[in-house]
Design a protein around this motif. Structure first.
Motif, short mmCIF file in Angstrom:
data_model
loop_
_atom_site.label_atom_id
_atom_site.label_comp_id
_atom_site.label_asym_id
_atom_site.label_seq_id
_atom_site.Cartn_x
_atom_site.Cartn_y
_atom_site.Cartn_z
N GLU A 78 33.73 36.39 29.81
CA GLU A 78 32.80 35.44 30.41
C GLU A 78 33.03 34.06 29.82
N LEU A 79 32.76 33.06 30.64
CA LEU A 79 32.82 31.68 30.19
C LEU A 79 31.42 31.29 29.72
N ARG A 80 31.30 30.92 28.48
CA ARG A 80 30.02 30.47 27.95
C ARG A 80 29.99 28.94 28.06
N VAL A 81 29.03 28.44 28.81
CA VAL A 81 29.02 27.02 29.18
C VAL A 81 28.40 26.20 28.04
N ARG A 82 29.19 26.04 27.02
CA ARG A 82 28.74 25.42 25.76
C ARG A 82 28.18 24.00 25.92
N PRO A 83 28.71 23.17 26.82
CA PRO A 83 28.15 21.82 26.94
C PRO A 83 26.69 21.79 27.36
N ARG A 84 26.16 22.93 27.82
CA ARG A 84 24.77 22.97 28.27
C ARG A 84 23.84 23.65 27.26
N PHE A 85 24.32 23.95 26.07
CA PHE A 85 23.52 24.74 25.15
C PHE A 85 22.29 24.02 24.60
N TYR A 86 22.15 22.72 24.88
CA TYR A 86 20.93 22.02 24.48
C TYR A 86 19.80 22.26 25.48
N GLU A 87 20.12 22.88 26.61
CA GLU A 87 19.14 23.09 27.66
C GLU A 87 18.28 24.33 27.40
N ARG A 88 17.29 24.52 28.27
CA ARG A 88 16.48 25.73 28.24
C ARG A 88 17.27 26.90 28.83
N ALA A 89 16.74 28.11 28.61
CA ALA A 89 17.32 29.34 29.17
C ALA A 89 18.81 29.46 28.84
N VAL A 90 19.12 29.31 27.58
CA VAL A 90 20.51 29.30 27.13
C VAL A 90 21.26 30.57 27.53
N GLN A 91 20.59 31.71 27.47
CA GLN A 91 21.27 32.98 27.75
C GLN A 91 21.79 33.08 29.17
N THR A 92 21.28 32.23 30.06
CA THR A 92 21.76 32.26 31.44
C THR A 92 23.00 31.39 31.65
N LEU A 93 23.40 30.66 30.64
CA LEU A 93 24.48 29.68 30.80
C LEU A 93 25.84 30.32 30.54
N VAL A 94 26.12 31.36 31.29
CA VAL A 94 27.40 32.07 31.21
C VAL A 94 27.89 32.35 32.63
N ALA A 95 29.19 32.51 32.77
CA ALA A 95 29.78 32.84 34.07
C ALA A 95 30.75 33.99 33.88
N PRO A 96 30.64 35.07 34.64
CA PRO A 96 31.55 36.21 34.48
C PRO A 96 32.97 35.84 34.89
N LEU A 97 33.94 36.38 34.16
CA LEU A 97 35.34 36.08 34.44
C LEU A 97 36.14 37.29 34.94
N GLN A 98 35.63 38.50 34.71
CA GLN A 98 36.41 39.67 35.09
C GLN A 98 36.76 39.70 36.58
N PRO A 99 35.83 39.41 37.50
CA PRO A 99 36.20 39.39 38.92
C PRO A 99 37.30 38.36 39.22
N LEU A 100 37.23 37.23 38.56
CA LEU A 100 38.24 36.18 38.75
C LEU A 100 39.59 36.63 38.22
N PHE A 101 39.59 37.25 37.03
CA PHE A 101 40.85 37.75 36.48
C PHE A 101 41.42 38.86 37.35
N ASP A 102 40.57 39.71 37.90
CA ASP A 102 41.04 40.82 38.73
C ASP A 102 41.79 40.32 39.96
N VAL A 103 41.23 39.33 40.64
CA VAL A 103 41.86 38.87 41.90
C VAL A 103 43.10 38.02 41.65
N THR A 104 43.26 37.51 40.44
CA THR A 104 44.43 36.68 40.14
C THR A 104 45.49 37.42 39.32
N GLY A 105 45.23 38.70 39.01
CA GLY A 105 46.22 39.50 38.30
C GLY A 105 46.30 39.23 36.81
N VAL A 106 45.24 38.71 36.24
CA VAL A 106 45.21 38.43 34.79
C VAL A 106 44.59 39.63 34.08
N ASN A 107 45.24 40.11 33.04
CA ASN A 107 44.72 41.21 32.22
C ASN A 107 43.73 40.68 31.19
#
Length: 399
Positions: free
Chosen positions: A42-71
């Motif tokens: 997952e990509l942890r969106v560090r530039p936003r960590f001063y904001e509220r609801a920090v735990q939501t500031l992530v983006a999953p990467l496995q689906p993206l890696f799967d479709v692009t052939g990245v292990n």
């Protein structure tokens, strides 16, 4: 046997390095084994960590890696062994493995060093990682459970850089929400420089000073922290500031893996790289993001430890690592356009262009742009192969 590109880290630079390498291999219709090793997919969106609801500031990467052939391998790299072109890594179960590479892309990021000041590691909070930023957010929320006191109502920000400024500007409004509109709250920025925001242009500095004054943020300049304890901070001039919330934002250092490569490093531990982002003296190792000391142009400017630079550095590093295996020309890294967009809390924001930081937008206009940047521009692309590869092109339009 297929050639191997191994990428250490799944932050902005690591993610884009993987996608860019996969894009070039796909373009030339040649198979390359591209693997990312990181603690989580997952990509942890560090530039936003001063904001509220920090735990939501992530983006999953496995689906993206799967479709692009990245292990993806979940774990931590413990050791880099350049002589045998291997890394030693520990998986989620604590088992140690060796992984060979033909090209290594080091994108392991940076961390805040709190060891230089007595008590900072034990008593100060930081915005460095998702876990520590989440702990800080919970602590601030829980202040409402504490009895009224000067220490409860005072937050001290150690360091007046961009991270410290954005956190400070966020706090007055948040503290009022948590402690009540009538609470006598205090937000103090401790800055070693001679004036607030003194390292930047006069234009930008004036905006930050104006916003700070309007929001009631205090700046203590020509000040350095001597120690931190459970009661607050002691400055080197003997002044004591009572506070239950001390936030450390200074002393950023490149990940310690850089020290395992015998190559020149800057004072922040970043590896010197050439225009193709190869580590000096190691043609098969590329450094990118916060671990790379990379020239952005021919005017003496170098990439900063920001996602703005990490994104493009990642694209060029992955592309060039793949290019070296495919036998095609590399693309020298260039990033001549530099902008800043600082969130200034309830005041708004400020947007500048150029290394001389000419102010172009302020208040609500800049805030709208800031929201667009941090909620859209810096996030990963959709998990669609064509879209991801189009955006992974080092020459695709970007800031």
């Amino acid at each position: 046997m297929r050639k191997r590109i191994l990428i250490v880290g799944a932050g902005f630079a690591g993610m884009w390095a993987a996608l860019s390498a996969a894009r070039l291999a796909d373009k030339h219709q040649q198979a390359i084994d591209i693997t990312v090793i990181a603690p989580q997919p997952e990509l942890r969106v560090r530039p936003r960590f001063y904001e509220r609801a920090v735990q939501t500031l992530v983006a999953p990467l496995q689906p993206l890696f799967d479709v692009t052939g990245v292990n993806f391998l979940q774990g931590h790299v413990e050791q880099i062994i350049p002589d045998s072109k291997e890394v030693s890594w520990k998986d989620a179960n604590g088992e140690i493995h060796l992984r060979r590479y033909d090209r290594l892309v080091l994108a392991s990021g940076s961390h805040v060093n709190r060891d230089a000041v007595v008590g900072a590691a034990e008593h100060a909070f930081d915005l460095d990682q998702l876990e520590s930023a989440t702990a800080l957010e919970q602590h601030i929320t829980d202040l409402a459970l504490q009895p009224e006191s000067e220490a409860r109502n005072t937050v001290v920000i150690c360091g007046g850089g961009f991270t410290g400024i954005e956190m400070a500007q966020e706090l007055p409004g948040r503290l009022r929400e948590i402690l009540g509109a009538d609470a006598k709250t205090r937000v103090v920025v401790v800055e070693r420089g001679a004036q607030p925001a003194g390292r930047w242009s006069q234009e930008l500095r004036d905006v930050i000073i104006e916003a700070s004054a309007e929001l009631g943020i205090e700046w203590l300049v020509n000040a350095e922290v001597e120690s931190v304890d459970a009661g607050g901070v002691t400055l080197k001039d003997g002044q004591v500031i009572a506070s239950q919330t001390v936030i450390w934002t200074v002393g950023v250092q490149a990940n310690s893996l850089t020290a395992q490569i015998n190559a020149p490093r800057d004072r922040q531990g970043r590896l010197h790289v050439n225009a193709n982002l190869q580590v000096v003296g190691h043609d098969d190792i590329y450094a990118t993001g916060d671990v790379a000391y990379a020239a952005t142009d021919d005017k003496g400017n170098h990439a900063l430890m920001t996602c703005q630079h990490a994104i493009l550095l990642g694209k060029f590093a992955g592309n060039n690592a793949a290019a070296s295996l495919l036998g095609v020309e590399p693309s020298p890294y260039r990033q001549e356009m530099y902008v800043t967009c600082l969130d200034l809390g309830a005041w708004g924001a400020v947007y500048t262009e150029g290394w001389d930081q000419q102010v172009k937008l302020t208040r609500a206009e800049a805030k709208k742009l800031k929201v667009s940047i941090v909620s859209e521009l810096i996030y990963p692309p959709k998990a669609e192969r064509a879209v991801a590869f189009e955006m992974a092109d080092p020459y695709a339009p970007f800031v």
